[in-house]
Design an enzyme around this catalytic site. Structure first.
Site, PDB file in Angstrom:
ATOM      1  N   SER A 251       8.383  14.389  39.869  1.00  0.00           N
ATOM      2  CA  SER A 251       9.231  14.626  38.709  1.00  0.00           C
ATOM      3  C   SER A 251      10.722  14.605  39.074  1.00  0.00           C
ATOM      4  O   SER A 251      11.162  13.662  39.708  1.00  0.00           O
ATOM      5  CB  SER A 251       8.805  15.950  38.082  1.00  0.00           C
ATOM      6  N   TRP A 342       6.005  10.926  28.535  1.00  0.00           N
ATOM      7  CA  TRP A 342       7.425  11.298  28.634  1.00  0.00           C
ATOM      8  C   TRP A 342       8.115  10.536  29.777  1.00  0.00           C
ATOM      9  O   TRP A 342       9.263  10.144  29.687  1.00  0.00           O
ATOM     10  CB  TRP A 342       7.492  12.819  28.859  1.00  0.00           C
ATOM     11  N   HIS A 392       1.170  15.373  33.724  1.00  0.00           N
ATOM     12  CA  HIS A 392       2.319  15.451  34.620  1.00  0.00           C
ATOM     13  C   HIS A 392       2.045  16.510  35.692  1.00  0.00           C
ATOM     14  O   HIS A 392       2.090  17.700  35.411  1.00  0.00           O
ATOM     15  CB  HIS A 392       3.521  15.850  33.750  1.00  0.00           C
TER      16      HIS A 392
END
Ligand code: GCU
Length: 411
Positions: A251, A342, A392
């Site tokens: 991330s 996302w 995620h």
């Protein structure tokens, strides 16, 4: 902190592939002045430096000056850690400038019967003690984001969160495969908040400066810097093979691992796990998170010049596949997750594909196809890619693939 507040920009988030604008993909092998690059020599002499320079001045921000390790201190060491399976070291690096001091601690696990181990190096989000149940791991006193599930109140890390992130760190698998693992709590290098009075930035201000200039480093570049300095330390550690250090990150810390390896060619390989916007994915697709949204919610991550491209991605003379190209010819692994729209998995995949032409200059293979693989069907080459099921996160599946790729292309 991770919850999205509903700004008007966010409500415009596009998740529809048919609404991705058509755009010209900036060519990694054509200079800004329009010259075609056909050799490694020209790439390394002309094109790579101008791309690096662009990302430095307009995306992540440049580091005002080099600052070397002032001293390092082995805080703790045990040759029989993790039930005798590993060596453990906790090494504190200290930096000094402008009358200020900053220290951060590397937690290092090493396989026992290997003289000099290749190492995965990556930051963690909530402290070194969260990645393992190992009671000997020291708890950082640095500022942390409050987080209920980690029982973090008053911005302070405590014993209660020990082992809470073991799911993201396949320590045993890594050691069994003959690799070391090194991790650092990212908040020790720069607290993740829009405040430039603290962290490493504050050591490098000129007189009367209190925040970075428009083209100077944001937090991602600061965290990358921290990884680079850890690599300096590894060059001095007899147990580590510093020529085989793989930068890893998830991330925002995947954006960080990419930038670290782009700026320092000593990293032998790079892993971007769900790095998304400002990481592996292509900004011009405006799918999922966009530049305006990321720069609004995290104004401290990139340099201020990057705001120029908020809702103005068309004006960008580069895109993130060219960041990936800066890693060439070193092995690179880009990974996405199916439910992490996302971060735009397709954009991450295409980025790895478009970067591949630079690997071809070096006679190496990457993501040759433009057709995305099915979930859980990795493509392994010098440039590798997978999209796995799930959200995620970093999973055992991810690590199993990183290890296979590292065995084949890094070690
Ligand atoms: C937010 C942010 C992403 C980032 C992620 C993370 O979701 O919008 O860009 O990658 O946090 O770091 O977990």
């Amino acid at each position: 902190f991770f919850i999205l507040s509903m700004s008007p920009l966010l409500s415009q988030t596009n998740y529809d592939e048919s609404k991705v604008p058509s755009f010209e993909v900036p060519d990694p092998l054509t200079t800004f002045k329009g010259k075609k690059i056909k050799s490694v020599k020209k790439w390394e002499k002309a094109r790579r430096p101008e791309l690096l320079h662009f990302f430095e001045n307009n995306v992540y921000g440049k580091i005002p000056k080099t600052l070397k390790i002032d001293s390092y201190n082995i805080l703790e060491q045990d040759d029989n850690a993790l039930n005798g399976k590993a060596k453990r070291k906790q090494v504190e690096l200290t930096f000094k400038n402008n009358g200020k001091t900053l220290s951060y601690t590397i937690l290092l696990y090493l396989p026992k019967n290997i003289a000099k181990a290749a190492v995965f190096l990556g930051y963690n989000f909530y402290g070194n003690h969260t990645i393992t149940e190992d009671k000997a791991v020291l708890i950082s006193s640095a500022w942390a984001n409050n987080n209920e599930s980690f029982q973090i109140e008053n911005n302070t890390l405590t014993e209660e969160s020990r082992g809470k992130r073991t799911n993201r760190w396949a320590v045993e698998k890594i050691l069994e495969a003959g690799y070391g693992l090194a991790t650092i709590y990212y908040g020790e290098v720069d607290p993740d908040k829009n405040d430039f009075s603290d962290g490493i930035h504050s050591l490098l201000y000129q007189q009367d400066q209190s925040r970075p200039k428009l083209d100077e480093w944001g937090s991602i570049a600061a965290w990358s810097w921290g990884m680079v300095r850890a690599l300096d330390y590894f060059e001095k550690d007899p147990d580590v093979d510093a020529s085989k250090v793989i930068s890893f990150g998830h991330s925002r810390l995947g954006k960080t691992s990419l930038w670290a390896a782009a700026t320092d060619k000593r990293f032998a390989g790079v892993i971007s796990n769900n790095s998304g916007c400002g990481g592996a994915t292509m900004s011009k697709r405006k799918f999922g998170e966009t530049l305006a949204v990321i720069n609004d919610r995290f104004p401290h991550w990139f340099c201020d010049n990057f705001n120029e491209y908020n809702e103005n991605e068309e004006a960008l003379p580069v895109d993130q596949h060219q960041l990936l190209a800066l890693i060439a010819p070193r092995p690179l692994y880009v990974a996405s997750a199916e439910e992490d729209q996302w971060a735009d998995p397709r954009g991450e995949f295409l980025s790895a594909h478009y970067a591949t032409q630079v690997y071809h200059l070096y006679d190496m293979e990457g993501i040759e196809t433009m057709e995305m693989p099915k979930v859980n069907e990795p493509i392994h080459n010098t440039v590798s890619y997978h999209i796995r099921t799930g959200k995620h996160d970093v999973t055992d599946y991810d690590w199993e693939n990183y290890i296979r790729w590292a065995n084949a292309f890094v070690k």
